[in-house]
Design an enzyme around this catalytic site. Sequence first.
Site, mmCIF file in Angstrom:
data_model
loop_
_atom_site.group_PDB
_atom_site.id
_atom_site.type_symbol
_atom_site.label_atom_id
_atom_site.label_comp_id
_atom_site.label_asym_id
_atom_site.label_seq_id
_atom_site.Cartn_x
_atom_site.Cartn_y
_atom_site.Cartn_z
ATOM 1 N N ASP A 296 8.200 -4.380 13.664
ATOM 2 C CA ASP A 296 7.543 -3.799 12.493
ATOM 3 C C ASP A 296 6.708 -2.625 12.983
ATOM 4 O OD1 ASP A 296 5.818 -3.184 10.338
ATOM 5 O OD2 ASP A 296 5.799 -5.259 9.637
ATOM 6 N N HIS B 260 9.616 -3.113 8.591
ATOM 7 C CA HIS B 260 8.491 -3.510 7.741
ATOM 8 C C HIS B 260 8.879 -3.845 6.299
ATOM 9 C CE1 HIS B 260 4.453 -3.980 6.329
ATOM 10 N NE2 HIS B 260 4.596 -3.018 5.446
ATOM 11 N N PHE C 58 0.831 -1.202 0.000
ATOM 12 C CA PHE C 58 0.000 0.000 0.000
ATOM 13 C C PHE C 58 0.867 1.253 0.000
ATOM 14 C CE2 PHE C 58 -2.598 3.158 2.334
ATOM 15 C CZ PHE C 58 -3.752 3.136 1.567
ATOM 16 N N SER D 109 3.381 -6.800 2.627
ATOM 17 C CA SER D 109 2.397 -5.937 3.261
ATOM 18 C C SER D 109 1.025 -6.094 2.608
ATOM 19 C CB SER D 109 2.889 -4.484 3.222
ATOM 20 O OG SER D 109 2.138 -3.673 4.093
ATOM 21 N N MET D 110 0.447 -5.041 2.030
ATOM 22 C CA MET D 110 -0.832 -5.198 1.334
ATOM 23 C C MET D 110 -0.698 -6.146 0.153
ATOM 24 S SD MET D 110 -3.306 -2.448 -0.614
ATOM 25 C CE MET D 110 -2.272 -2.411 -2.086
#
Length: 255
Positions: free
Chosen positions: A195, A225, A26, A94-95
Amino acid sequence: MTVLAGAEPFSHTGSTEVGVLLCHGFTGTPGSLRAWGAHLAEAGFTVRCPLLPGHGTVWQDMNRTVWTDWYEAVRTELLELLGTCDSVFVCGLSMGGTLSLRLAQEFGNRIAGIVLVNPSVTTLRWDAKFGPLLAAVLPSVPGVGNDIKKPGETEIAYTRTPVRAAVSLGKLWKLVRADLPKVTQPLLLLHSAVDHIVEPVNSQIILGAVGSENVTEVVLENSYHVATQDNDAELIFERSVEFVRSVREAGVDAT
């Protein structure tokens, strides 16, 4: 709209035996996965990493998109790989991990396996519950990009988080969480011990709810992250290639 330098999509046509779809995060871009893609290509795999709609230009563009736009972009690439490669794996950061899970839920055993790096399916941020209200009056908030421990590394990502787009991501999270038992493919999940963007509960939720029997969890001790650009990047790259090969070998043995 001009795409930011380094944010461009990338692809490599290798063996027709293995295809790998990479999904970025994202407000991020394929730039965060470029080194990962190069490693997969060196292993002989066919690799695709699209730039998601609304990303890689200016943050305002993201507020004109919703999760179905991002999903359609990776879905289109997946269908192309399924039409040309014997085995297809989906990997996401992530996303990108959220999108990977949704693809796994839709396509079932047509996907050979999935690799997730710090995937998101929820957030504990207190302000997230007010997202729909904020979206009506506040176009953006401070960005979430560039959470990297390694000195000198910079993620190509928006410095602002588009609020309407974030609200749409929340809707995707809800759908993916509800359907986690539908994820039955072999799964490699790598997540950072520290994270600052995606809380540890995300990996706990996924590991506790997926229907996969073949599940491997790897804790990344020296990355934040954006781990694909961080100190543990080589570990991610190596483990993902090992994972693909082991799943392929198990499939051959089964036949």
